[in-house]
Design an enzyme around this catalytic site. Sequence first.
Site, short mmCIF file in Angstrom:
data_model
loop_
_atom_site.label_atom_id
_atom_site.label_comp_id
_atom_site.label_asym_id
_atom_site.label_seq_id
_atom_site.Cartn_x
_atom_site.Cartn_y
_atom_site.Cartn_z
N HIS A 1 0.39 -7.16 1.52
CA HIS A 1 0.61 -8.03 0.37
C HIS A 1 1.80 -8.95 0.61
O HIS A 1 2.63 -8.72 1.49
CB HIS A 1 0.75 -7.22 -0.92
CG HIS A 1 2.06 -6.54 -1.14
ND1 HIS A 1 3.07 -7.10 -1.88
CD2 HIS A 1 2.52 -5.31 -0.77
CE1 HIS A 1 4.09 -6.25 -1.95
NE2 HIS A 1 3.79 -5.16 -1.28
N ASP B 1 10.10 -5.28 1.88
CA ASP B 1 8.92 -5.07 1.04
C ASP B 1 8.55 -6.36 0.33
O ASP B 1 9.21 -6.76 -0.64
CB ASP B 1 9.22 -3.99 0.00
CG ASP B 1 8.04 -3.66 -0.89
OD1 ASP B 1 6.92 -4.08 -0.57
OD2 ASP B 1 8.24 -2.96 -1.90
N GLU C 1 0.45 -7.27 -5.67
CA GLU C 1 0.42 -5.83 -5.40
C GLU C 1 1.46 -5.10 -6.23
O GLU C 1 1.22 -3.98 -6.70
CB GLU C 1 0.66 -5.58 -3.91
CG GLU C 1 0.53 -4.13 -3.46
CD GLU C 1 1.84 -3.34 -3.54
OE1 GLU C 1 1.82 -2.12 -3.26
OE2 GLU C 1 2.89 -3.94 -3.88
N GLU C 2 2.62 -5.72 -6.39
CA GLU C 2 3.72 -5.04 -7.05
C GLU C 2 3.41 -4.69 -8.51
O GLU C 2 3.99 -3.75 -9.07
CB GLU C 2 4.99 -5.90 -6.98
CG GLU C 2 5.53 -6.13 -5.58
CD GLU C 2 6.10 -4.87 -4.94
OE1 GLU C 2 6.00 -3.78 -5.54
OE2 GLU C 2 6.65 -4.98 -3.84
N ASP D 1 2.23 -2.28 4.54
CA ASP D 1 2.94 -2.84 3.39
C ASP D 1 4.34 -3.24 3.87
O ASP D 1 4.59 -4.39 4.21
CB ASP D 1 2.99 -1.80 2.28
CG ASP D 1 3.50 -2.34 0.96
OD1 ASP D 1 4.43 -3.16 0.99
OD2 ASP D 1 3.01 -1.93 -0.10
N HIS E 1 13.37 -3.04 -3.72
CA HIS E 1 13.07 -3.76 -4.97
C HIS E 1 14.31 -4.36 -5.63
O HIS E 1 14.32 -4.57 -6.85
CB HIS E 1 12.36 -2.84 -5.97
CG HIS E 1 10.91 -2.63 -5.69
ND1 HIS E 1 10.04 -2.08 -6.60
CD2 HIS E 1 10.16 -2.91 -4.60
CE1 HIS E 1 8.82 -2.02 -6.08
NE2 HIS E 1 8.87 -2.52 -4.87
#
Length: 726
Positions: free
Chosen positions: A368, A378, A415-416, A444, A528
């Site tokens: 993604h 990420d 995706e998140e 990922d 994140h």
Amino acid sequence: MPPPQDGAHDSAARVPLLPPPAPRRAAVRLRPLPLLIAAAFAASYRLLFHLAPAPSYYQSLLLSLGSNDTAAAHLHALTIRPHLAGTGANALAAAHVASALSSHSFPTRLTSYSVLLSYPAHRSLSLSAPDRDTVLFALKQETYAGDPYDAVSDEAVPTFLAYAASGSVTAEAVYANYGRAEDYAYLAARGVNVTGKVAVARYGKVFRGDIVRNARDAGAAAAVIYTDAKDYAAGKAFPDGPWMPPTGVQVGSTFKGVGDPTTPMWPSSEGCERLSVAEAMSSDDMPGIPALPVSWMDGETILQLIGGDVAPKDWQGGDGAAAYRIGPGPAVLNLTYIGNETMVTIQNVISVIEGREEPERYVILGNHRDAWTFGAADPNSGTATLLELAQRLSELQKKGWTPRRTIILCNWDAEEYGLTGSTEWVEENRAMLTSRTVAYLNVDIAVDGYGFYASATPQLDELLKEASKQVQNPNNGTQSLYDLWMASNSSPLIGRLGGGGSDYSAFVQHIGIPSVDMTIGSDYAVYHSLYDDFIWMEKFGDPLFQRHVAVASMWGLVALRLSDEEILPFNYSNYATELENGALDISESVLGVSVSLSPLHKSIKEFRKAVLKVDSELKALQTWKFWAPWKNSPLKVRDINDRLMMTERAFTDREGLSGRPWYKHLIYAPSLHNDYGAQVYPGVDDAIQKAKKTNTSESWQSVQHEIYRVSRVINQAALVLSGDLT
């Protein structure tokens, strides 16, 4: 829908008659005469009929073409600014991916969906306590002196938890450790009433959506999740070290469902049936209460003002932290969150390398693109790795390679929020994918640290091990990636794809596609947060970008073996062992209860017999292929490949798990109380957990029913693998 058709390739003129000679060696080891004769026959056969090089030639060539400069350049371009799903910056990132893939003459398209996403409209959090001044939290991640991304950091969406309910709550705080179901059970046993309170829990152990949902189920009116310094600040903070700075916040989604919330169980295609936003937000998969994430600095401030009994030892913070107490109060939190749930357009990028002999068989690679902030680890370490691999595949084409089966490169969006882009695509193309897909290979986060980790459906275990022995260890040029894997202390060595952590979910858990997920590194501290940027990767994640190259090599090698080898390299022995071990776990859970596992044991025995049968057929095919190629019937190869490919489908049930119908796979699904956790025989486990709470004859009969259900799909899988009809 079928992949776009590529132009015809006149590859014969570009294909060398023989692979390059092997490097000379100081000493020659004599081979037995029959092998020499066979080798000479094979070489003459290829020369006579102008055959292309063996697949192993292109595999070796793929490994030699890695470029850390290419990976670094793509990562830098993808992380220039924050690019959350649904934003203009993410559309620009999609354009970059599409342009890079199209530049290799791979037919590439954007596939768009209109989906419900969530953004913050207003947030505030303050803390009050007797004889204390009110603390108003800034809820802002601070940049640092000399931060090259300072000018664009304000483009990041303010810290929030997607899909949290809108509302205002003023109530006493209760400390709930990691916010697990067992943590709330402990509080109840201690006489701590959570009803109407604000639950304060720390990140870790379980999915954040479960943390908020567990708070709701315990009666809490709101939730705050913080990053504990014990888990995220155990060393020097970024930019001086890899750890989370004091104001760093882990943002993320709290949606327990999969895909677009307005189209549960069906694709979000143009003109489709939809739930209203209000209906979608009232689903049980939504958290249902207001919630906010905060930094470890703010979390500690809150905990210092919570009184009551001292929390247990394993609920405490790190060395030097003040004692944590469970409350409730006297600290009072005033929390307001107003969300903006709105329909937006997301874009998947789909690129196709069409196969020559079996173009209707697909090997799919996916990663993604969307990120909560800059997303260097990420997910864009994975995106950069995908684009670096695409460069290599293009070079292979220039050397005459065309895959036997079609390779599809996918870059997913949103995706998140809930695996949204991949799920909508799988739901829309379900019939085609179910009938044609050999395997799905997911990356990922390609790189966020040191060790190598992989998860897979069990028939791909041996392929992963074999491939890892051919890839160089990026940290040690004299070792293989397999050596790094062995040193990574992962137990079990290969995980299972039951958790809902990434885009393999729709492929495995919804339609039963054999799948893989892999990464170098695990559990990095700035996950994140605003600090997951190119500088963090360049300084701490992968300074030389050799780990990106290693993941691309592993990803590409597995893809080439699945796409190019005439007989699919699947091995179902480990699957039978996995089923047997899962049955042992169930046996321990139902000791002393009138539940029979006889149907399960019988079905596993049949599956083991099917494994032995197909293994025998595979050995015969391989023998004929080498010694008597005229016996190697294409129809026989096609039959056995179809059985190997379709066996995973047979583990699915059209009704899905009880109470969770989207999850069709009865062997692997997320744990009911932790979306990140993989559960073997999830339907049986769900029923056992419920029966232990109620302990009624009806609930234990439900356990028996689930045992029969899983036994039936195992029997179906045995029939498919063996190729038999009853």
